[in-house]
Design an enzyme around this catalytic site. Structure first.
Site, PDB file in Angstrom:
ATOM      1  N   TYR A 126      -0.156   9.769 -11.628  1.00 40.53           N
ATOM      2  CA  TYR A 126      -0.500   8.843 -10.539  1.00 40.53           C
ATOM      3  C   TYR A 126      -1.336   7.684 -11.098  1.00 40.53           C
ATOM      4  CZ  TYR A 126      -3.098   7.181  -6.399  1.00 40.53           C
ATOM      5  OH  TYR A 126      -3.690   6.411  -5.429  1.00 40.53           O
ATOM      6  N   LEU A 183       0.812  -1.223   0.000  1.00 44.48           N
ATOM      7  CA  LEU A 183       0.000   0.000   0.000  1.00 44.48           C
ATOM      8  C   LEU A 183       0.843   1.269   0.000  1.00 44.48           C
ATOM      9  CD1 LEU A 183      -1.681  -2.234   2.027  1.00 44.48           C
ATOM     10  CD2 LEU A 183      -3.358  -0.438   1.706  1.00 44.48           C
TER      11      LEU A 183
HETATM   12  N1  LIG Z   1      -7.371   6.808   0.397  1.00 40.97           N
HETATM   13  C1  LIG Z   1      -8.015   6.477  -0.715  1.00 40.97           C
HETATM   14  O1  LIG Z   1      -9.174   6.896  -0.921  1.00 40.97           O
HETATM   15  C2  LIG Z   1      -7.364   5.563  -1.745  1.00 40.97           C
HETATM   16  C3  LIG Z   1      -8.113   5.241  -2.886  1.00 40.97           C
HETATM   17  C4  LIG Z   1      -7.534   4.401  -3.834  1.00 40.97           C
HETATM   18  C5  LIG Z   1      -6.260   3.892  -3.645  1.00 40.97           C
HETATM   19  N2  LIG Z   1      -5.549   4.238  -2.533  1.00 40.97           N
HETATM   20  C6  LIG Z   1      -4.207   3.655  -2.369  1.00 40.97           C
HETATM   21  O2  LIG Z   1      -4.150   3.000  -1.108  1.00 40.97           O
HETATM   22  C7  LIG Z   1      -2.821   3.068  -0.592  1.00 40.97           C
HETATM   23  C8  LIG Z   1      -2.845   3.661   0.811  1.00 40.97           C
HETATM   24  O3  LIG Z   1      -3.343   4.995   0.730  1.00 40.97           O
HETATM   25  P1  LIG Z   1      -3.718   5.847   2.021  1.00 40.97           P
HETATM   26  O4  LIG Z   1      -4.906   6.651   1.688  1.00 40.97           O
HETATM   27  O5  LIG Z   1      -3.731   4.970   3.207  1.00 40.97           O
HETATM   28  O6  LIG Z   1      -2.484   6.871   2.060  1.00 40.97           O
HETATM   29  P2  LIG Z   1      -1.426   7.188   3.217  1.00 40.97           P
HETATM   30  O7  LIG Z   1      -0.609   8.338   2.716  1.00 40.97           O
HETATM   31  O8  LIG Z   1      -2.100   7.329   4.528  1.00 40.97           O
HETATM   32  O9  LIG Z   1      -0.556   5.856   3.238  1.00 40.97           O
HETATM   33  C9  LIG Z   1       0.572   5.660   2.417  1.00 40.97           C
HETATM   34  C10 LIG Z   1       1.679   5.129   3.313  1.00 40.97           C
HETATM   35  O10 LIG Z   1       2.812   4.837   2.491  1.00 40.97           O
HETATM   36  C11 LIG Z   1       3.976   5.352   3.126  1.00 40.97           C
HETATM   37  N3  LIG Z   1       4.961   5.649   2.078  1.00 40.97           N
HETATM   38  C12 LIG Z   1       4.888   6.596   1.116  1.00 40.97           C
HETATM   39  N4  LIG Z   1       5.976   6.555   0.337  1.00 40.97           N
HETATM   40  C13 LIG Z   1       6.749   5.542   0.815  1.00 40.97           C
HETATM   41  C14 LIG Z   1       8.019   5.020   0.449  1.00 40.97           C
HETATM   42  N5  LIG Z   1       8.708   5.505  -0.598  1.00 40.97           N
HETATM   43  N6  LIG Z   1       8.529   3.991   1.164  1.00 40.97           N
HETATM   44  C15 LIG Z   1       7.844   3.474   2.233  1.00 40.97           C
HETATM   45  N7  LIG Z   1       6.656   3.944   2.630  1.00 40.97           N
HETATM   46  C16 LIG Z   1       6.111   4.966   1.935  1.00 40.97           C
HETATM   47  C17 LIG Z   1       3.508   6.580   3.881  1.00 40.97           C
HETATM   48  O11 LIG Z   1       4.364   6.955   4.951  1.00 40.97           O
HETATM   49  C18 LIG Z   1       2.136   6.132   4.372  1.00 40.97           C
HETATM   50  O12 LIG Z   1       2.206   5.494   5.630  1.00 40.97           O
HETATM   51  C19 LIG Z   1      -2.008   3.875  -1.588  1.00 40.97           C
HETATM   52  O13 LIG Z   1      -1.342   2.944  -2.448  1.00 40.97           O
HETATM   53  C20 LIG Z   1      -3.064   4.647  -2.361  1.00 40.97           C
HETATM   54  O14 LIG Z   1      -2.605   4.970  -3.652  1.00 40.97           O
HETATM   55  C21 LIG Z   1      -6.065   5.077  -1.575  1.00 40.97           C
END
Ligand SMILES: NC(=O)c1ccc[n+]([C@@H]2O[C@H](COP(=O)([O-])OP(=O)(O)OC[C@H]3O[C@@H](n4cnc5c(N)ncnc54)[C@H](O)[C@@H]3O)[C@@H](O)[C@H]2O)c1
Length: 315
Positions: A150, A82
């Site tokens: 993205y 994630l």
């Molecule tokens: N929130 C939404 O509505 C949504 C919708 C569709 C997809 N997503 C996907 O779900 C996943 C989680 O999203 P989220 O909303 O929890 O976001 P978030 O920013 O809370 O979580 C992302 C996590 O990844 C970590 N991270 C970022 N870059 C990194 C790196 N280079 N190395 C290690 N860790 C790293 C961050 O510290 C964070 O803890 C992502 O892949 C996002 O694209 C989210």
């Protein structure tokens, strides 16, 4: 069937969705290793599960080669990926940086999953892969033309997951959530609209609605999303699945529900739509129901009430 002592490596496990997934995995008896660079996540999100002694946090960037060694040492049954650069506007301004984390970082995590002998990798995809021209509700089988770097990166990683399954026999599932909301969502920057409204209301400030409030989104509660990821540990092999409620909710109605639940009497401010904002968004969740036996079950009002409670405690 996953053994009760199964091990999961969760990249991005200190983030919003990731930490809610970690809590669920721990509840289900899994041992979890989180790999997260804490760039947008918070170690605090993991404190309850860490107290139970079944979660370790490795603060590490997914682009580092050492991720492979960390995974080999932990020997996970399932890798949940994630971690991502999650901002669409940042991806437009800095497409190289976006691809570096979201494409090259993912290739590193796929390599780690393969080399460590994991049974499967479950990756977070995105509705941004569809692009704004897609017919709604969007289905996984429709042609997809992302509008942002993205979205393009998230589409590319589906292909890489397939490539690793062909080349190395690594089983995979890609889950593409719609607009996820719930406790621990970041309300800063361009975090989800629910978090932004909930944080504003908790702070006693009226939020801004961009546009006239008729734009729709497909909101899905984070507990339901975590459950979909859990199910994908053993179901949905080789599939790319929408994870959504399938219900379109106008943003203005969303605000009315939040204001009513919080007994907040101020009207929102209205401003022009931002460049790139889309009018409608909704995903068809039918394939996830068939493949995972999953359906979003939390009614919006119930999920909003839980979210508001969390934000109220923070302010
Ligand atoms: N929130 C939404 O509505 C949504 C919708 C569709 C997809 N997503 C996907 O779900 C996943 C989680 O999203 P989220 O909303 O929890 O976001 P978030 O920013 O809370 O979580 C992302 C996590 O990844 C970590 N991270 C970022 N870059 C990194 C790196 N280079 N190395 C290690 N860790 C790293 C961050 O510290 C964070 O803890 C992502 O892949 C996002 O694209 C989210």
């Amino acid at each position: 069937m996953i053994e009760p002592t199964a091990r999961a490596l969760v990249t991005g496990g200190a983030g919003f969705i990731g930490s809610n997934l970690v809590d669920l995995l721990v509840d289900e008896g899994w041992e979890v290793l989180v790999v997260d660079d804490l760039s947008s996540g918070h170690a605090d999100h993991l404190s309850a599960s860490r107290r139970r002694g079944r979660v370790k946090l490795h603060t590490l960037d997914i682009r580092e080669e050492s991720v492979v060694g960390v995974a080999e040492h932990f020997h996970p049954h399932v890798v949940y990926h994630l971690a991502a650069q999650v901002s669409v506007p940042v991806s437009v301004l800095e497409p190289h940086r976006d691809a570096d984390v979201n494409v090259l970082g993912t290739i590193n995590v796929l390599t780690a999953a393969h080399r460590s002998g994991a049974d499967r990798i479950v990756l977070a995809g995105s509705a941004a892969t569809y692009g704004s021209a897609v017919k709604l509700p969007a289905r996984e089988t429709y042609a997809r033309h992302p509008d942002s770097p993205y979205g393009a990166a998230k589409k590319a990683i589906e292909d890489y997951a397939h490539v690793f399954s062909v080349q190395h026999g690594l089983d995979f599932v890609v889950l593409a959530p719609s607009n996820v909301y719930g406790p621990r969502q970041d309300a800063s920057g361009e975090g989800g609209v629910v978090a932004i409204f909930a944080a504003a209301v908790a702070a006693g400030k009226e939020p801004t609605i961009f546009g006239d409030g008729t734009a729709t989104r497909d909101f899905v509660f984070v507990d339901d999303v975590a459950d979909a990821f859990l199910r994908a540990a053993s179901r949905g092999s080789g599939r790319n699945l929408n994870i959504s409620s399938g219900v379109e909710t106008p943003v203005g109605e969303l605000y009315d529900s939040i204001a009513r639940l919080a007994r907040f009497r101020k009207s929102p401010r209205f401003n022009d739509p931002r460049p790139g904002d889309i009018d409608r968004s909704v995903l068809d969740p039918g394939a996830a129901e068939r493949s995972l036996g999953w359906k979003a079950w939390t009614p919006l009002e119930e999920g909003l009430a839980k979210t508001l409670e969390w934000f109220a405690k923070r302010f």
